[in-house]
Design a protein around this motif. Sequence first.
Motif, PDB file in Angstrom:
ATOM      1  N   ILE A   2       9.250 -19.706   3.402  1.00 55.31           N
ATOM      2  CA  ILE A   2      10.701 -19.393   3.733  1.00 55.31           C
ATOM      3  C   ILE A   2      11.304 -20.764   4.101  1.00 55.31           C
ATOM      4  CG2 ILE A   2      11.690 -18.929   6.080  1.00 55.31           C
ATOM      5  CD1 ILE A   2      10.166 -16.552   6.080  1.00 55.31           C
ATOM      6  N   GLY A   3      12.300 -21.116   3.602  1.00 52.19           N
ATOM      7  CA  GLY A   3      13.424 -22.202   3.955  1.00 52.19           C
ATOM      8  C   GLY A   3      14.530 -21.951   4.741  1.00 52.19           C
ATOM      9  N   GLU A   4      14.669 -22.563   5.816  1.00 58.17           N
ATOM     10  CA  GLU A   4      15.923 -22.221   6.801  1.00 58.17           C
ATOM     11  C   GLU A   4      16.788 -23.470   6.806  1.00 58.17           C
ATOM     12  OE1 GLU A   4      14.106 -18.914   9.841  1.00 58.17           O
ATOM     13  OE2 GLU A   4      13.563 -21.178  10.146  1.00 58.17           O
ATOM     14  N   LEU A   5      18.117 -23.025   6.882  1.00 54.40           N
ATOM     15  CA  LEU A   5      19.245 -24.172   6.986  1.00 54.40           C
ATOM     16  C   LEU A   5      20.336 -23.423   8.023  1.00 54.40           C
ATOM     17  CD1 LEU A   5      20.410 -26.514   5.411  1.00 54.40           C
ATOM     18  CD2 LEU A   5      21.706 -24.968   3.968  1.00 54.40           C
TER      19      LEU A   5
ATOM     20  N   GLU B 226       5.207 -22.240   5.246  1.00 53.66           N
ATOM     21  CA  GLU B 226       4.370 -21.772   4.079  1.00 53.66           C
ATOM     22  C   GLU B 226       3.412 -20.727   4.583  1.00 53.66           C
ATOM     23  OE1 GLU B 226       3.287 -24.953   1.356  1.00 53.66           O
ATOM     24  OE2 GLU B 226       3.892 -26.274   2.866  1.00 53.66           O
ATOM     25  N   GLY B 227       2.851 -19.832   3.590  1.00 48.69           N
ATOM     26  CA  GLY B 227       1.725 -19.168   3.861  1.00 48.69           C
ATOM     27  C   GLY B 227       2.321 -18.044   4.541  1.00 48.69           C
ATOM     28  N   VAL B 228       3.898 -17.478   4.534  1.00 44.07           N
ATOM     29  CA  VAL B 228       4.480 -16.377   4.853  1.00 44.07           C
ATOM     30  C   VAL B 228       4.102 -15.392   3.884  1.00 44.07           C
ATOM     31  CG1 VAL B 228       6.689 -15.257   5.890  1.00 44.07           C
ATOM     32  CG2 VAL B 228       6.105 -18.046   5.767  1.00 44.07           C
ATOM     33  N   GLY B 229       3.750 -14.196   4.215  1.00 42.54           N
ATOM     34  CA  GLY B 229       3.344 -13.109   3.319  1.00 42.54           C
ATOM     35  C   GLY B 229       2.392 -13.505   2.493  1.00 42.54           C
TER      36      GLY B 229
END
Length: 392
Positions: A61-64, A53-56
Amino acid sequence: MSTRIKQLAETLSPRLIEIRRHLHSYPELSGQEYQTSAYVAGILSSYGLHVREGVGKTGVIGELKGEGDDSRQLAIRTDMDALPIQEMTQLEFSSRKPGVMHACGHDIHTTIGLGTAMVLSAMQDQIPGKLRFLFQPAEEIAQGARWMVADGAMENVDAILSVHVFPSVPAGSVAVRYGALTAAADNLEITIMGEAGHGARPHEAVDAIWIAAQVITTLQQAISRTQNPLRPVVLTIGQMKGGRAPNVIADQVQMQGTVRSLHPETRAQLPQWIEDIVASVCRPYGARYHVDYQAGVPSVHNTASLTQLIETAAQDVCGSHNVRVLTEPSLGAEDFSLYLEHAPGAMFRLGVGKADQANPPLHHPQFEAQESAIVTGVMTMANAALNYWQQV
């Protein structure tokens, strides 16, 4: 694989509609997407994605990670912000925030990003590489992509896909465009400085309002005679300020506008072209001027191979009769183009309109997206993502 995607998307449909209605009811303006971000992060976490969270600023962002050994990473970007518009749709889930509305379909985009993550998390064993879901803030002010990139959102990304709703295409359909999809959008501010005087004695003054009017007229005329008509340029002065009283000749006028273009070569010469025209109008009348040309976002140019990937994926899950190729670009702008400076990518148009009737356009207080389009978007995006490692 496409059959499994369709089954999962259709099963999730009630939940996706619930998510969309929540997002639509609680819209947040650019850079203020705090509740939206927390909501998105919570859903991603519940499906097992690694979440940042708090990106930009307010992005997520969620990563899989798939179970294969392909090192390539595909990003899927959706945007989350709303517009300062009073909603007039009369929907039962209309915006509960006065003066704020999801009038550009970003609630649909966010839901599609979440739905795609849900579907693919259930098919993790069939993913050869890695997926990164970007939930971007502040697209409407053309800043969010820049913020996300600055925070590392595109590090180790090999390709990126995105979607944007399209009310002039009926729900259930997908449209793709090879090459230029949207225009570059730059900001323009022109200040004309004259000399104040009495309204009865114009010969003793330098009328900034009259000269500003000449500047606007000359710019519009010059476009049609000095710019290549096969490389369109649209220049709009949308705001004009000047004058002190009805009987006083204005000594200063400030104009603000937007400049749209499709070709990088044309865009590069526009600042000097505009300044030359402003100078040619001002100097004979003794006026001074200042031109501030601010580069905004470049044109979205879809990579051919990734556009083909989306087209094939959409045909597979929606049927060829529901997939069309757009022959013309839009002169609207999209900061998705900033991601394309770091990796190849493509954006497709998702039909959200009612068939056989005129639909209110984007940014209209009565804009309404058909919710059946959500499953179409999820199926297309998920299928394109799974096929990425095989076809690219």
